[in-house]
Structures are given as structure tokens and as C-alpha cells.
Enzyme design. Structure first.
Site, PDB file in Angstrom:
ATOM      1  N   ASN A 153      93.239  49.207 -10.120  1.00  0.00           N
ATOM      2  CA  ASN A 153      93.048  48.164  -9.812  1.00  0.00           C
ATOM      3  C   ASN A 153      95.757  48.134 -10.139  1.00  0.00           C
ATOM      4  OD1 ASN A 153      93.447  47.710 -12.717  1.00  0.00           O
ATOM      5  ND2 ASN A 153      93.717  45.798 -12.573  1.00  0.00           N
ATOM      6  N   CYS A 202      97.117  46.130 -12.199  1.00  0.00           N
ATOM      7  CA  CYS A 202      98.088  46.106 -12.913  1.00  0.00           C
ATOM      8  C   CYS A 202      97.727  47.704 -13.778  1.00  0.00           C
ATOM      9  CB  CYS A 202      96.883  45.482 -13.298  1.00  0.00           C
ATOM     10  SG  CYS A 202      97.787  43.334 -12.748  1.00  0.00           S
ATOM     11  N   GLU A 255      94.852  48.450 -14.975  1.00  0.00           N
ATOM     12  CA  GLU A 255      93.687  48.729 -16.436  1.00  0.00           C
ATOM     13  C   GLU A 255      92.485  49.057 -16.408  1.00  0.00           C
ATOM     14  OE1 GLU A 255      93.417  44.192 -14.505  1.00  0.00           O
ATOM     15  OE2 GLU A 255      94.538  45.672 -15.139  1.00  0.00           O
TER      16      GLU A 255
END
Length: 367
Positions: A56, A58, A60
Site C-alpha cells: 500500500n 505507506c 506497511e
């Protein structure tokens, strides 16, 4: 290649050129971050049946095709009482949170049948944390310091062990995730690090969720909770807020309480902000967390403005050598208006509005 097809080379790019480009761009604008996708695949609990293809935004949550994950985070700050961490209640709440997130998989409405199939085949959950920095401050421990390592390990080990133990208990009650194959699953990188009693339980009961843990940014939820986000340190303890009534100097709540109780005293070293830490200290905290988190971690490594592209290269190599799956870098001042320290007041031109503007009805009180 596997299908015997012909490979056509369109362009050859030297690795060093690409590496220099990535690190210089990150130094200049805080983009791109890195994700070591080969490592994520090799260490994935689902490596025996799923290929992770991307994360994704970000970083993570590395995922395969059509795969999804529902996230949840526990506020660590709430478990500190009188400088002591309440591990007993934390254990209990981790177990409740795993059952909650597992239920979400069945109660969610899926827009695409492909997503629903993958979600229910893998039953991936993303239980994580927020408020770590606040918890450390309450315990008078300096974020990033060697003496804090033991406490960090105990917190993340408690999170991991209880999550896996609870998921195996749910598997006994409701069944393991459909793609579970005991012999293959138990060979996983993160599974091999679990205590023997939990591995024995998984061998006997199976496990309800293939992947369980993630540390997301928790931006909105940390604001609602009034604590630090994800695994991040406090960004600043003093900051300027500008609103219609002018400028106000604001303080982080824990720092404000300390200031009132200790007027005119020097700030203790456990009040350490993101830009006070060395990049290496940022990496150390993320590396400890990554040992216990079976997915990945969203974490920004803050660096001083004087950092050079060569420093970025060294930092990215350090991240790889410390076992990180991904890393995001932010040099102070490299992105105007985004997480930079307020050094001086800047004049801002007033916004111009069109002469005729239609305004929606507005309540007497807004937030």
C-alpha cells in the site's frame, strides 16, 4: 521466462545509476521510499502459496493480487500507570482485538468477488499499535536509546505471542484459514521465531489468520486518541498553531503537564522529538519492531537538513542490513509545508474568493 516465452530487452539501466537516482530524489523531496519486496516474500507467512507484488502507499502492507487487510491499532499509552506498563491487560486486549479483526473479515461487504475470495482464503489481519512514544515518555524512557530496547522487545513480543495464541484458539473454535497447510506454514520465517508452545498449538489447532500484525501510520486514529502515531516518536513538543484568533504556542500534552510541574527546569532527555534523534536511532526502533511484526511497518526516518545524498545511501543500506522490509526518509525542510519545523513567521497572501459564492447552511458549532 517460465512459460518459455521470448524476452525482449527494451532498455538496460545500470544499477548504480538507478541507486544514485533513488537516493538523490529521496534527499531532495522525501520520495521515493524503499520496500525490499524480495525480503517480504521470503519472510511471508504465505510464501508457500502467495506472491506479494506491491505494498500500500505507506509501505506497511505488502500484498498479493486482489489481497486486502483490515487494520486495527492498540493505544500503548493507555497501559502505562505510574511508570509501569500493564502487560496483563495488554495481553487480554490483544486477544480481544484479534477476534474483533477476524470478525470484520466476515462482516465486511466486498465489492469484488475476487477480493472476497482472497480475504476469506487468507484471513489477513493487521493488528498494530499507536502511542508508543507517549508510553515511553510516561515510563521515562528515551525513544531510540539502548536502555529502552528491553522494554520495546517485551511490548512487541507480548503483542506477537498473544495475537498468534489467540488466532490458534479461534482456529480450534471456527477452523483455520482455508489455505493453511501445517507443515509448510510452520516453516515460515516469523513462525520459526514463535515460542515452542505456540508453534505446537498451531500444529494441533491450525491458525485462523495467515498474517496477523502490521504497524500502520495511524494518522487519523492517533489524532482522535490524542497520542503519537504508530511506532513514530513525537514529532515536536512545541509548535505554532494558526487559526482565526491568531497564533498560539501549543505544547504536547505530556510535555505541557511536565512544564507546569517543573517550571524553569531543563527538559529531561526522554522528551526527545523526531528531529532530535539520529537517523540510526530511528532505524534501531523500527528494526526491533520488525523482528516481531509478520507484515511490515510504516515509519519515517527523520534527518537533519544538512544530510547529504551519500548519507541517504548509507541509511538505506543500514535499513537493509538491520532486517527492515521497508523504509521512508524525510530530510527536514525538503518538502515545503510538510512536517517541517517552524523557524520563522512567514507572510501569507490572503486568499481571493470569487465575487459570488454559494455557501452551504452551517451549524452553530463546528469542529
Amino acid at each position: 521466462k517460465k512459460l518459455g516465452g521470448k524476452v525482449i530487452v527494451k532498455k538496460v539501466v545500470k544499477a548504480k545509476y538507478l541507486w544514485d537516482l533513488i537516493c538523490t530524489a529521496a534527499w531532495r523531496s522525501a520520495e521515493p521510499g524503499l520496500h525490499f519486496l524480495d525480503r517480504s516474500n521470503k519472510r511471508s507467512n504465505t510464501a508457500y502459496f502467495e506472491q506479494l507484488i506491491a505494498t500500500n502507499p505507506c509501505g506497511e502492507q505488502p500484498l498479493g493480487a486482489w489481497a486486502v487487510c483490515n487494520l486495527g491499532a492498540i493505544n500503548l499509552s493507555a497501559y502505562v500507570h505510574g511508570e509501569e506498563f500493564d502487560y496483563k491487560n495488554f495481553e487480554k486486549d490483544v486477544r480481544t482485538a484479534i477476534r474483533f479483526l477476524d470478525n470484520v473479515i466476515d462482516d465486511t461487504y466486498y465489492f469484488y468477488p475476487e477480493i472476497e475470495k482472497i480475504a476469506k482464503d487468507i484471513r489477513r489481519t493487521g493488528l498494530g499499535i499507536l502511542g508508543l512514544a507517549d508510553a515511553l515518555i510516561k515510563m521515562k524512557l528515551r525513544y531510540g536509546a539502548p536502555e529502552t530496547e528491553e522494554t520495546l522487545r517485551k511490548i512487541f513480543e507480548t503483542l506477537r505471542n498473544n495475537a498468534y495464541d489467540a488466532s490458534s484458539d479461534i482456529a480450534k473454535e471456527k477452523g483455520a484459514f482455508p489455505r493453511f497447510k501445517a507443515e509448510k506454514y510452520l516453516k515460515g520465517y516469523h513462525i520459526q521465531k514463535l515460542p515452542h508452545p505456540i508453534r505446537d498449538k498451531i500444529a494441533k489447532n491450525g491458525i485462523r489468520n495467515a498474517v496477523l500484525l502490521t504497524i500502520a501510520p495511524t494518522g487519523t486514529t492517533s489524532l482522535i486518541s490524542g497520542v503519537s502515531s504508530g511506532v513514530e516518536p513525537v514529532y515536536e513538543f512545541e509548535f505554532i498553531r494558526r487559526d482565526r484568533l491568531g497564533e498560539h504556542k501549543m505544547y504536547h500534552p505530556l510535555f505541557e503537564a511536565w512544564k507546569k510541574a517543573h517550571p524553569n527546569e531543563e527538559k529531561p532527555d526522554y522528551f526527545v522529538s523526531a528531529n532530535d534523534l539520529t537517523p540510526e536511532e530511528h532505524v534501531m526502533v523500527q528494526a526491533i519492531a520488525q523482528e516481531y511484526i509478520d507484515s511490515s511497518i510504516s515509519k519515517t526516518v527523520n534527518a537533519p537538513n544538512a544530510h547529504t545524498p551519500e548519507d541517504v545511501k548509507n541509511l538505506y543500506m543500514l535499513a537493509y542490513d538491520h532486517g527492515l522490509k521497508g523504509i521512508t526518509y524525510m530530510r527536514d525542510g525538503s518538502r515545503e509545508g510538510v512536517l517541517s519545523r517552524v523557524e520563522e513567521k512567514k507572510e501569507v497572501a490572503p486568499a481571493t474568493l470569487p465575487k459570488e459564492i454559494v455557501r452551504a447552511p452551517r451549524p452553530m458549532m463546528v469542529e
